[in-house]
Motif scaffolding. Structure first.
Motif, PDB file in Angstrom:
ATOM      1  N   GLY A  30       0.788  -1.222   0.000  1.00  0.00           N
ATOM      2  CA  GLY A  30       0.000   0.000   0.000  1.00  0.00           C
ATOM      3  C   GLY A  30       0.818   1.269   0.000  1.00  0.00           C
ATOM      4  N   ARG A  31       2.114   1.149   0.237  1.00  0.00           N
ATOM      5  CA  ARG A  31       3.033   2.281   0.139  1.00  0.00           C
ATOM      6  C   ARG A  31       4.433   1.727  -0.061  1.00  0.00           C
ATOM      7  N   ARG A  39      -1.223   4.295 -16.167  1.00  0.00           N
ATOM      8  CA  ARG A  39      -1.264   3.965 -14.747  1.00  0.00           C
ATOM      9  C   ARG A  39      -0.657   2.583 -14.521  1.00  0.00           C
ATOM     10  N   ILE A  89      -4.682  -0.771  -6.515  1.00  0.00           N
ATOM     11  CA  ILE A  89      -3.232  -0.547  -6.510  1.00  0.00           C
ATOM     12  C   ILE A  89      -2.422  -1.817  -6.676  1.00  0.00           C
ATOM     13  N   ASN A  90      -3.049  -2.978  -6.444  1.00  0.00           N
ATOM     14  CA  ASN A  90      -2.349  -4.252  -6.530  1.00  0.00           C
ATOM     15  C   ASN A  90      -3.146  -5.244  -7.356  1.00  0.00           C
ATOM     16  N   VAL A 114      -0.031  -0.870 -11.571  1.00  0.00           N
ATOM     17  CA  VAL A 114      -0.329  -1.594 -10.337  1.00  0.00           C
ATOM     18  C   VAL A 114       0.872  -2.466 -10.001  1.00  0.00           C
ATOM     19  N   PRO A 145      -0.676   5.580  -3.008  1.00  0.00           N
ATOM     20  CA  PRO A 145      -1.541   5.368  -4.172  1.00  0.00           C
ATOM     21  C   PRO A 145      -2.001   6.706  -4.750  1.00  0.00           C
ATOM     22  N   THR A 146      -2.105   6.762  -6.045  1.00  0.00           N
ATOM     23  CA  THR A 146      -2.455   7.923  -6.897  1.00  0.00           C
ATOM     24  C   THR A 146      -1.299   8.890  -7.081  1.00  0.00           C
ATOM     25  N   VAL A 175      -9.066   3.579  -6.276  1.00  0.00           N
ATOM     26  CA  VAL A 175      -8.181   2.951  -7.256  1.00  0.00           C
ATOM     27  C   VAL A 175      -7.808   1.550  -6.792  1.00  0.00           C
ATOM     28  N   THR A 218       0.972   7.079 -12.932  1.00  0.00           N
ATOM     29  CA  THR A 218       0.182   7.188 -11.716  1.00  0.00           C
ATOM     30  C   THR A 218      -0.056   5.792 -11.151  1.00  0.00           C
ATOM     31  N   TRP A 219       0.107   5.662  -9.822  1.00  0.00           N
ATOM     32  CA  TRP A 219      -0.093   4.376  -9.164  1.00  0.00           C
ATOM     33  C   TRP A 219      -1.575   4.152  -8.900  1.00  0.00           C
ATOM     34  N   GLY A 220      -2.124   3.136  -9.555  1.00  0.00           N
ATOM     35  CA  GLY A 220      -3.499   2.712  -9.320  1.00  0.00           C
ATOM     36  C   GLY A 220      -4.344   2.746 -10.571  1.00  0.00           C
TER      37      GLY A 220
END
Length: 188
Positions: A3-4, A134, A71-72, A136, A38-39, A69, A58-60
């Motif tokens: 998540g980060r 984007r 993200i994974n 993931v 994320p984002t 979004v 961009t992440w997501g």
């Protein structure tokens, strides 16, 4: 789940070169550094012949529910999911980091990285949504070094796996469920 993650150019010469190249080509404000959420826009490595080139994304992926979004992508099921299938087959990328964060059941934050390494490459997928590129991060079952903190972990790429990940679909498919390298962690 991832998540980060961290992108600290001051900690890694290789990461610093990636960040500098993206900022020179796309502008200093084109990406975030430090703790990536994320984002955020961050550098991604894409195939360029037999080498790699960094580009901001961009992440997501946009959520199909219209809010938030994704993200994974679960490595074990990515080929079965319409949202990820074509990207896994044709649009793999690499997420350069200096580590990633996870939280345990008591909400303690840990930073994970490869022992003795100042960089960590994560397996990713990318796609274009309404003209915006984007990405993931792919995840898999945790190994012994993370299982006590979290029940998922990113798919990690060693230096020898980076280029094959981008070009070899068979290797990429096998990597999604392969045992991941041992990590070291520190409470943050």
């Amino acid at each position: 789940m991832c998540g980060r993650y961290s992108l600290a150019p001051e900690q890694s010469k290789e990461i610093a070169q990636i960040v500098a190249e993206v900022q020179a080509r796309f502008g200093a404000a084109s990406i975030h550094t430090g703790e990536i959420f994320p984002t955020n826009a961050a550098p991604i490595l894409l195939p360029d012949g037999q080498k790699m080139t960094p580009k901001p994304m961009t992440w997501g992926f946009p959520s199909f529910k219209g809010k938030g979004v994704i993200i994974n992508a679960r490595g074990e099921t990515a080929l079965d999911k319409p949202m990820f299938r074509r990207s896994l087959l044709e649009r793999r990328c690499i997420v350069p980091t200096t580590g990633f964060y996870e939280w345990d059941g008591q909400k303690r934050k840990y930073h994970f990285r490869l022992p003795g390494q100042d960089r960590l490459y994560l397996a990713g997928l990318w796609n274009t949504f309404q003209g915006e590129e984007r990405f993931v991060i792919l995840t898999t079952a945790p190994n012994d070094t993370i299982i006590n903190v979290h029940d998922r972990m990113p798919v990690l790429l060693t230096d020898d796996e980076v280029v094959p990940w981008l070009h070899d679909t068979g290797m990429a498919s096998a990597k999604l469920t392969a045992l991941q390298p041992a990590l070291e962690s520190a409470a943050v």
